[in-house]
Motif scaffolding. Structure first.
Motif, mmCIF file in Angstrom:
data_model
loop_
_atom_site.group_PDB
_atom_site.id
_atom_site.type_symbol
_atom_site.label_atom_id
_atom_site.label_comp_id
_atom_site.label_asym_id
_atom_site.label_seq_id
_atom_site.Cartn_x
_atom_site.Cartn_y
_atom_site.Cartn_z
ATOM 1 N N ASP A 76 10.540 54.764 -15.283
ATOM 2 C CA ASP A 76 10.845 53.708 -16.250
ATOM 3 C C ASP A 76 12.125 52.985 -15.828
ATOM 4 O O ASP A 76 13.182 53.608 -15.732
ATOM 5 C CB ASP A 76 11.012 54.337 -17.633
ATOM 6 C CG ASP A 76 11.327 53.333 -18.725
ATOM 7 O OD1 ASP A 76 11.449 52.127 -18.431
ATOM 8 O OD2 ASP A 76 11.450 53.776 -19.881
ATOM 9 N N GLU B 81 14.034 51.314 -17.471
ATOM 10 C CA GLU B 81 15.061 51.410 -18.516
ATOM 11 C C GLU B 81 15.884 52.691 -18.386
ATOM 12 O O GLU B 81 16.977 52.778 -18.947
ATOM 13 C CB GLU B 81 14.405 51.353 -19.903
ATOM 14 C CG GLU B 81 13.711 50.033 -20.192
ATOM 15 C CD GLU B 81 14.661 48.842 -20.179
ATOM 16 O OE1 GLU B 81 15.773 48.945 -20.731
ATOM 17 O OE2 GLU B 81 14.288 47.800 -19.589
ATOM 18 N N THR B 82 15.374 53.676 -17.656
ATOM 19 C CA THR B 82 16.067 54.961 -17.561
ATOM 20 C C THR B 82 16.536 55.300 -16.150
ATOM 21 O O THR B 82 17.186 56.320 -15.948
ATOM 22 C CB THR B 82 15.157 56.099 -18.057
ATOM 23 O OG1 THR B 82 13.991 56.169 -17.223
ATOM 24 C CG2 THR B 82 14.741 55.893 -19.502
#
Length: 103
Positions: free
Chosen positions: A18, A20-21
């Motif tokens: 991901d 976002e991570t």
């Protein structure tokens, strides 16, 4: 396994992570061109530290360069094993001869 091999393996696992991570996943999601741009930026920072002569800062920037080189290559499906194979192919060949063979 060396640190660079562990790093290459981690980068490979981040391909599907991901964005976002994971910073690596975020870079890869932006595409090969952005990965190349980031590699260029880090290379310039390493050059600046090389000129300044601060060994610790140069080592830090060189680590950033290696990381971003591996990310850039991963973005184009070029693995550390591919790079090592090319280095092995060149081993024992004069740099002058190798460069001449590339034209």
């Amino acid at each position: 396994m060396s640190a660079i091999h562990r790093l290459a393996a981690t980068i490979e696992t981040r391909k599907g992570a991901d964005p976002e991570t994971s910073w690596t996943a975020k870079l890869l999601a932006k595409g090969p061109e952005k990965c190349a741009e980031k590699f260029g930026e880090e290379s310039v920072e390493a050059i600046i530290e090389a000129v300044k002569g601060d060994r610790e800062k140069l080592a830090s920037e060189a680590a950033d360069v290696l990381f971003h080189l591996l990310v850039m290559c991963a973005a184009r499906d070029v693995s550390l094993a591919d790079i090592e194979a090319e280095l092995e192919r060149r081993e024992g060949v004069s740099g002058i001869a190798e460069k001449a063979a590339r034209g």
